[in-house]
Motif scaffolding. Structure first.
Motif, PDB file in Angstrom:
ATOM      1  N   ARG A   1       0.877  -1.184   0.000  1.00 30.21           N
ATOM      2  CA  ARG A   1       0.000   0.000   0.000  1.00 30.21           C
ATOM      3  C   ARG A   1       0.907   1.225   0.000  1.00 30.21           C
ATOM      4  O   ARG A   1       1.756   1.396   0.870  1.00 30.21           O
ATOM      5  CB  ARG A   1      -0.917   0.033   1.217  1.00 30.21           C
ATOM      6  N   VAL A   2       0.727   2.101  -0.988  1.00 31.87           N
ATOM      7  CA  VAL A   2       1.572   3.284  -1.158  1.00 31.87           C
ATOM      8  C   VAL A   2       1.252   4.316  -0.076  1.00 31.87           C
ATOM      9  O   VAL A   2       0.097   4.718   0.079  1.00 31.87           O
ATOM     10  CB  VAL A   2       1.370   3.910  -2.555  1.00 31.87           C
ATOM     11  N   SER A   3       2.275   4.738   0.656  1.00 33.67           N
ATOM     12  CA  SER A   3       2.078   5.763   1.676  1.00 33.67           C
ATOM     13  C   SER A   3       2.771   7.071   1.340  1.00 33.67           C
ATOM     14  O   SER A   3       2.429   8.106   1.896  1.00 33.67           O
ATOM     15  CB  SER A   3       2.556   5.259   3.045  1.00 33.67           C
ATOM     16  N   HIS A   4       3.765   7.025   0.441  1.00 37.49           N
ATOM     17  CA  HIS A   4       4.478   8.249   0.074  1.00 37.49           C
ATOM     18  C   HIS A   4       5.132   8.064  -1.291  1.00 37.49           C
ATOM     19  O   HIS A   4       5.719   7.022  -1.556  1.00 37.49           O
ATOM     20  CB  HIS A   4       5.554   8.553   1.122  1.00 37.49           C
TER      21      HIS A   4
ATOM     22  N   ALA B   1      10.178   5.937  -7.050  1.00 36.15           N
ATOM     23  CA  ALA B   1      10.535   5.547  -5.687  1.00 36.15           C
ATOM     24  C   ALA B   1       9.331   5.803  -4.792  1.00 36.15           C
ATOM     25  O   ALA B   1       8.782   6.906  -4.783  1.00 36.15           O
ATOM     26  CB  ALA B   1      11.738   6.337  -5.197  1.00 36.15           C
ATOM     27  N   ILE B   2       8.913   4.775  -4.091  1.00 38.69           N
ATOM     28  CA  ILE B   2       7.756   4.894  -3.209  1.00 38.69           C
ATOM     29  C   ILE B   2       8.102   4.363  -1.820  1.00 38.69           C
ATOM     30  O   ILE B   2       8.978   3.523  -1.660  1.00 38.69           O
ATOM     31  CB  ILE B   2       6.531   4.133  -3.750  1.00 38.69           C
ATOM     32  N   MET B   3       7.381   4.844  -0.839  1.00 40.19           N
ATOM     33  CA  MET B   3       7.395   4.272   0.495  1.00 40.19           C
ATOM     34  C   MET B   3       6.054   3.578   0.624  1.00 40.19           C
ATOM     35  O   MET B   3       5.011   4.142   0.247  1.00 40.19           O
ATOM     36  CB  MET B   3       7.532   5.359   1.562  1.00 40.19           C
ATOM     37  N   GLY B   4       6.085   2.355   1.106  1.00 39.94           N
ATOM     38  CA  GLY B   4       4.843   1.628   1.238  1.00 39.94           C
ATOM     39  C   GLY B   4       4.885   0.606   2.344  1.00 39.94           C
ATOM     40  O   GLY B   4       5.947   0.290   2.886  1.00 39.94           O
TER      41      GLY B   4
ATOM     42  N   ARG C   1       6.067 -10.235   5.412  1.00 42.77           N
ATOM     43  CA  ARG C   1       6.498  -8.869   5.741  1.00 42.77           C
ATOM     44  C   ARG C   1       5.329  -7.956   6.094  1.00 42.77           C
ATOM     45  O   ARG C   1       5.497  -6.747   6.231  1.00 42.77           O
ATOM     46  CB  ARG C   1       7.254  -8.263   4.567  1.00 42.77           C
ATOM     47  N   ALA C   2       4.125  -8.484   6.208  1.00 39.35           N
ATOM     48  CA  ALA C   2       2.928  -7.669   6.439  1.00 39.35           C
ATOM     49  C   ALA C   2       3.139  -6.709   7.607  1.00 39.35           C
ATOM     50  O   ALA C   2       3.644  -7.077   8.657  1.00 39.35           O
ATOM     51  CB  ALA C   2       1.726  -8.563   6.708  1.00 39.35           C
ATOM     52  N   GLY C   3       2.794  -5.441   7.371  1.00 33.12           N
ATOM     53  CA  GLY C   3       2.924  -4.393   8.374  1.00 33.12           C
ATOM     54  C   GLY C   3       4.242  -3.658   8.331  1.00 33.12           C
ATOM     55  O   GLY C   3       4.356  -2.573   8.896  1.00 33.12           O
ATOM     56  N   GLN C   4       5.234  -4.213   7.668  1.00 37.64           N
ATOM     57  CA  GLN C   4       6.533  -3.549   7.567  1.00 37.64           C
ATOM     58  C   GLN C   4       6.503  -2.508   6.457  1.00 37.64           C
ATOM     59  O   GLN C   4       5.857  -2.690   5.431  1.00 37.64           O
ATOM     60  CB  GLN C   4       7.641  -4.552   7.265  1.00 37.64           C
ATOM     61  N   MET C   5       7.231  -1.420   6.666  1.00 34.88           N
ATOM     62  CA  MET C   5       7.356  -0.385   5.641  1.00 34.88           C
ATOM     63  C   MET C   5       8.656  -0.589   4.884  1.00 34.88           C
ATOM     64  O   MET C   5       9.624  -1.113   5.433  1.00 34.88           O
ATOM     65  CB  MET C   5       7.326   1.003   6.254  1.00 34.88           C
ATOM     66  N   MET C   6       8.659  -0.146   3.620  1.00 36.79           N
ATOM     67  CA  MET C   6       9.848  -0.280   2.799  1.00 36.79           C
ATOM     68  C   MET C   6       9.862   0.814   1.744  1.00 36.79           C
ATOM     69  O   MET C   6       8.823   1.205   1.228  1.00 36.79           O
ATOM     70  CB  MET C   6       9.866  -1.649   2.120  1.00 36.79           C
ATOM     71  N   LEU C   7      11.050   1.299   1.452  1.00 34.88           N
ATOM     72  CA  LEU C   7      11.258   2.205   0.322  1.00 34.88           C
ATOM     73  C   LEU C   7      11.690   1.337  -0.842  1.00 34.88           C
ATOM     74  O   LEU C   7      12.630   0.548  -0.714  1.00 34.88           O
ATOM     75  CB  LEU C   7      12.344   3.232   0.655  1.00 34.88           C
ATOM     76  N   LEU C   8      10.979   1.417  -1.956  1.00 33.35           N
ATOM     77  CA  LEU C   8      11.365   0.636  -3.115  1.00 33.35           C
ATOM     78  C   LEU C   8      11.158   1.419  -4.397  1.00 33.35           C
ATOM     79  O   LEU C   8      10.360   2.351  -4.446  1.00 33.35           O
ATOM     80  CB  LEU C   8      10.633  -0.703  -3.157  1.00 33.35           C
ATOM     81  N   SER C   9      11.923   1.042  -5.414  1.00 29.76           N
ATOM     82  CA  SER C   9      11.819   1.660  -6.736  1.00 29.76           C
ATOM     83  C   SER C   9      11.093   0.697  -7.657  1.00 29.76           C
ATOM     84  O   SER C   9      11.508  -0.452  -7.833  1.00 29.76           O
ATOM     85  CB  SER C   9      13.212   1.969  -7.290  1.00 29.76           C
ATOM     86  N   VAL C  10      10.007   1.191  -8.240  1.00 32.01           N
ATOM     87  CA  VAL C  10       9.134   0.373  -9.069  1.00 32.01           C
ATOM     88  C   VAL C  10       9.241   0.846 -10.517  1.00 32.01           C
ATOM     89  O   VAL C  10       9.217   2.046 -10.796  1.00 32.01           O
ATOM     90  CB  VAL C  10       7.672   0.495  -8.578  1.00 32.01           C
ATOM     91  N   HIS C  11       9.356  -0.107 -11.448  1.00 30.00           N
ATOM     92  CA  HIS C  11       9.389   0.228 -12.873  1.00 30.00           C
ATOM     93  C   HIS C  11       8.030   0.780 -13.301  1.00 30.00           C
ATOM     94  O   HIS C  11       6.991   0.167 -13.023  1.00 30.00           O
ATOM     95  CB  HIS C  11       9.699  -1.017 -13.717  1.00 30.00           C
TER      96      HIS C  11
END
Length: 89
Positions: free
Chosen positions: A30-33, A47-50, A57-67
């Motif tokens: 789920r995109v948060s930023h 680049a998104i934070m989600g 990994r449910a509930g964990q946040m991660m910064l990732l780059s999506v094509h």
């Protein structure tokens, strides 16, 4: 073509491992930023934070780059409980 943005805060992304940089598995996020790249046409990744919404990994946040091309595939972006793109034009 719709005036809707490719991706918005609150969208749920159903990504395959190849859809994101250094992807090691399919994930649901789920995109948060939106960090960068979403508003620049020539940039190929966003680049998104989600937050992971399922799996180990449910509930964990991660910064990732999506094509960006992955976000245009039917069924990848879900907004308000419905797919944004349901078929290729």
């Amino acid at each position: 073509m719709s005036d809707e943005p490719l991706i918005k805060i609150g969208d749920v992304l159903h990504l395959l491992a190849d859809d994101w940089a250094y992807g090691d598995s399919a994930v649901v996020i789920r995109v948060s930023h939106l960090r960068h790249g979403h508003d620049i046409p020539h940039v190929t990744m966003i680049a998104i934070m989600g937050t992971f919404v399922s799996g180990p990994r449910a509930g964990q946040m991660m910064l990732l780059s999506v094509h960006k091309h992955a976000l245009r595939r039917p069924g990848v972006v879900e907004r308000d409980g419905r797919p944004v793109i349901t078929a290729y034009p």
